[in-house]
Design a protein around this motif. Structure first.
Motif, PDB file in Angstrom:
ATOM      1  N   LEU A 119      -8.033   3.130   6.334  1.00  0.00           N
ATOM      2  CA  LEU A 119      -7.348   2.242   5.392  1.00  0.00           C
ATOM      3  C   LEU A 119      -7.855   0.811   5.530  1.00  0.00           C
ATOM      4  N   CYS A 120      -8.108   0.390   6.765  1.00  0.00           N
ATOM      5  CA  CYS A 120      -8.650  -0.959   6.993  1.00  0.00           C
ATOM      6  C   CYS A 120     -10.032  -1.078   6.369  1.00  0.00           C
ATOM      7  N   TRP A 121     -10.891  -0.061   6.573  1.00  0.00           N
ATOM      8  CA  TRP A 121     -12.231  -0.080   5.970  1.00  0.00           C
ATOM      9  C   TRP A 121     -12.139  -0.077   4.451  1.00  0.00           C
ATOM     10  N   TYR A 122     -11.181   0.678   3.917  1.00  0.00           N
ATOM     11  CA  TYR A 122     -11.011   0.756   2.458  1.00  0.00           C
ATOM     12  C   TYR A 122     -10.663  -0.620   1.884  1.00  0.00           C
ATOM     13  N   HIS A 123      -9.781  -1.356   2.551  1.00  0.00           N
ATOM     14  CA  HIS A 123      -9.418  -2.699   2.079  1.00  0.00           C
ATOM     15  C   HIS A 123     -10.628  -3.630   2.091  1.00  0.00           C
ATOM     16  N   ARG A 159      -9.385  -0.217 -10.793  1.00  0.00           N
ATOM     17  CA  ARG A 159      -9.487  -1.137  -9.662  1.00  0.00           C
ATOM     18  C   ARG A 159      -8.132  -1.742  -9.347  1.00  0.00           C
ATOM     19  N   GLN A 160      -7.820  -1.768  -8.048  1.00  0.00           N
ATOM     20  CA  GLN A 160      -6.575  -2.365  -7.603  1.00  0.00           C
ATOM     21  C   GLN A 160      -6.827  -3.798  -7.167  1.00  0.00           C
ATOM     22  N   VAL A 161      -5.924  -4.660  -7.481  1.00  0.00           N
ATOM     23  CA  VAL A 161      -6.018  -6.043  -7.028  1.00  0.00           C
ATOM     24  C   VAL A 161      -5.340  -6.115  -5.671  1.00  0.00           C
ATOM     25  N   LEU A 162      -6.114  -6.361  -4.629  1.00  0.00           N
ATOM     26  CA  LEU A 162      -5.581  -6.375  -3.282  1.00  0.00           C
ATOM     27  C   LEU A 162      -4.988  -7.740  -2.958  1.00  0.00           C
ATOM     28  N   ASN A 168      -0.976   6.269   1.438  1.00  0.00           N
ATOM     29  CA  ASN A 168      -1.352   4.860   1.395  1.00  0.00           C
ATOM     30  C   ASN A 168      -1.463   4.299  -0.017  1.00  0.00           C
ATOM     31  N   ASN A 169      -0.996   5.083  -0.993  1.00  0.00           N
ATOM     32  CA  ASN A 169      -0.954   4.615  -2.387  1.00  0.00           C
ATOM     33  C   ASN A 169      -2.338   4.169  -2.859  1.00  0.00           C
ATOM     34  N   VAL A 170      -3.334   5.006  -2.595  1.00  0.00           N
ATOM     35  CA  VAL A 170      -4.712   4.716  -2.956  1.00  0.00           C
ATOM     36  C   VAL A 170      -5.070   5.536  -4.184  1.00  0.00           C
ATOM     37  N   GLY A 171      -5.663   4.884  -5.169  1.00  0.00           N
ATOM     38  CA  GLY A 171      -6.099   5.573  -6.372  1.00  0.00           C
ATOM     39  C   GLY A 171      -7.431   5.035  -6.829  1.00  0.00           C
ATOM     40  N   THR A 216       0.811  -1.221   0.000  1.00  0.00           N
ATOM     41  CA  THR A 216       0.000   0.000   0.000  1.00  0.00           C
ATOM     42  C   THR A 216       0.842   1.267   0.000  1.00  0.00           C
ATOM     43  N   ALA A 217       2.114   1.157   0.287  1.00  0.00           N
ATOM     44  CA  ALA A 217       2.960   2.346   0.360  1.00  0.00           C
ATOM     45  C   ALA A 217       3.274   2.868  -1.039  1.00  0.00           C
ATOM     46  N   ASN A 218       3.424   4.184  -1.133  1.00  0.00           N
ATOM     47  CA  ASN A 218       3.788   4.832  -2.393  1.00  0.00           C
ATOM     48  C   ASN A 218       5.296   4.697  -2.594  1.00  0.00           C
ATOM     49  N   HIS A 219       5.703   3.918  -3.580  1.00  0.00           N
ATOM     50  CA  HIS A 219       7.125   3.637  -3.791  1.00  0.00           C
ATOM     51  C   HIS A 219       7.906   4.849  -4.246  1.00  0.00           C
TER      52      HIS A 219
END
Length: 470
Positions: free
Chosen positions: A84-88, A138-141, A131-134, A63-66
């Protein structure tokens, strides 16, 4: 001329810091040599080594922004981590998470934690960077734990269907289509006066959806110049309720609130679909066609119709009195579909939450014990003067009677007249609205018997004056 000898600070991104750690581990290069290669100071390389475990944890979290060079901790780290937990969880359930939804959830979490925090757009932007959220795709978690092996058994075994026990009572909704003759008078019902009303409420009675009304008229003349979005009820020019459209809006509203709710449906509604609508936040629970359980308790529907009939009779009596020698037929003909929308919304608002709650419990659609002390007669609309309780009860529930044929006056010429401008009433101006306020206040001064009525008038007067200033 003075020379600026101050060195320009060069910060490394998370990806570059991982490269530094790999070089130090896999080669015999010293910290000074690595510092020269990355054009930074040796103390910076030393700090990277000291924070090795934390950097590797951020890198492996996914989840971190590299590309981020500095990691500034949020002042509200607890809210940060909880969101962040709710987002996941939301993305794992394939919810379409939006910015407004995150802001609403962050405020909700702050209230739960007892923190005085109001999330802003800027805070949300920084939270996404941290948290590298965009939202672009769709992101594959990556699951934090390996998936559990499937249970032994036949591969075609289906998952058990959802039930009411899987939802809290506040998230269980019931809905029903209610036929309504909006201009009916005792002893007379006309086919062209038929409306189809869709009611929906949760089992606690704490949340009622905006009433949806379907009618026979494609473009009622009374709607000319009206802002339909501002009306207390929605109108659809067809008696058939557009379930796909209504469910899509319901699903969108629940998604914006970050909720997942259940909706009880009559069996005949679900049977009419060729394919079930794609919903993410509303789970449909069709009832069995062989059962007798309603999708919305009958006592709730009866209370709504009683309040509507009582309001209709009051309006007819007032119209007759205001016009002097107007007959009941003339007063009935003056009631428009727009009048009906307002009376429908007012009647639905009059249905008390405790009646809805006790009715859901009595039907077995909500947990709890039936409130035996609840006097349903006090929850219903009072019987109007001039009618006995039996006559009013029959008048309330007359939709099963055979209506008389005929053409409503409002329908005559609406579609066939070419919709010329002369056929429509002129729209009221701001000056007309202010004059109407003066007339109403003067009438109340001469006829009102309650000072509290003026308090309601003052609120209306202030709102009208505010709109006139726009």
């Amino acid at each position: 001329m003075e020379l600026n000898t101050k060195k320009k600070l060069h910060a490394l991104s998370l990806a570059e810091k991982i490269q530094v750690l790999e070089l130090l581990d896999e080669s015999k290069m010293s910290q000074s040599e690595v510092a020269r290669r990355f054009r930074v100071s040796q103390p910076q390389i030393s700090r990277i080594c000291k924070n090795k475990e934390k950097l590797l944890a951020d890198w492996c979290s996914g989840t971190a922004n590299h590309e981020r060079k500095r990691k500034r901790e949020s002042k509200y780290s607890g809210i940060d981590e909880a969101l962040l937990c709710w987002y996941h969880i939301a993305r794992a359930k394939a919810w379409d998470v939006t910015g407004p939804m995150l802001l609403h959830k962050a405020k909700e979490l702050a209230d739960i934690m007892g923190q005085d925090f109001v999330p802003s757009i800027g805070w949300l932007v920084r939270w996404k960077r941290r948290n590298n959220v965009g939202f672009g795709s769709r992101q594959v978690l990556v699951p934090l734990l390996p998936p559990e092996p499937p249970p032994s058994g036949p591969p075609s075994q289906a998952q058990p269907p959802l039930s009411l026990k899987d939802f809290s009572p506040e998230d269980v909704f019931g809905c029903a289509e209610v036929p309504l003759f909006y201009r009916a008078v005792p002893g007379r019902v006309f086919q062209c006066d038929r409306l189809q009303v869709l009611l929906c409420a949760n089992s606690r009675g704490t949340e009622k959806r905006k009433v949806f009304v379907g009618g026979l008229q494609v473009a009622p003349r009374c709607f000319f110049g009206v802002n339909s979005d501002a009306l207390p009820a929605s109108y659809h020019p067809d008696l058939a309720i557009p379930w796909s459209e209504w469910l899509a809006q319901f699903d969108q509203d629940m998604g914006q609130q970050g909720r997942r709710v259940a909706l009880l449906l009559a069996a005949r509604v679900a049977e009419g679909w060729t394919s079930p609508p794609g919903l993410h936040h509303v789970c449909l629970l069709p009832l069995s066609a062989a059962g007798t359980t309603p999708s919305l308790p009958g006592s709730v529907i009866l209370a709504f119709k009683a309040h509507y009939r009582h309001r209709l009779l009051s309006k007819l009596a007032a119209t007759q009195s205001g016009k002097g020698d107007a007959s009941l037929a003339e007063a009935r003909a003056s009631i428009t579909v727009l009048d009906a929308l307002h009376m429908v919304a007012a009647a639905w608002a009059k249905v008390p939450p405790r009646l809805i709650l006790s009715s859901f419990i009595q039907e077995g659609l909500a947990p709890g014990k039936t409130q035996l002390s609840l006097d349903k007669d006090t929850e219903m609309s009072p019987v109007p003067s001039g009618l006995s309780p039996e006559e009013f009860s029959h008048f309330v529930d007359l939709e099963d009677e055979d209506p008389e044929p005929g053409v409503c006056k409002e329908e005559t010429g609406t579609e066939d007249s070419g919709r010329e401008e002369d056929g429509f009433e002129a729209l009221p101006t701001k000056a007309d609205a202010l004059r109407a306020l003066c007339t109403l206040r003067r009438w109340l001064e001469c006829n009102s018997t309650s000072p509290e009525l003026f308090e309601k008038f003052y609120d209306c007067e202030a709102e009208v004056e505010r709109l006139c200033r726009l």
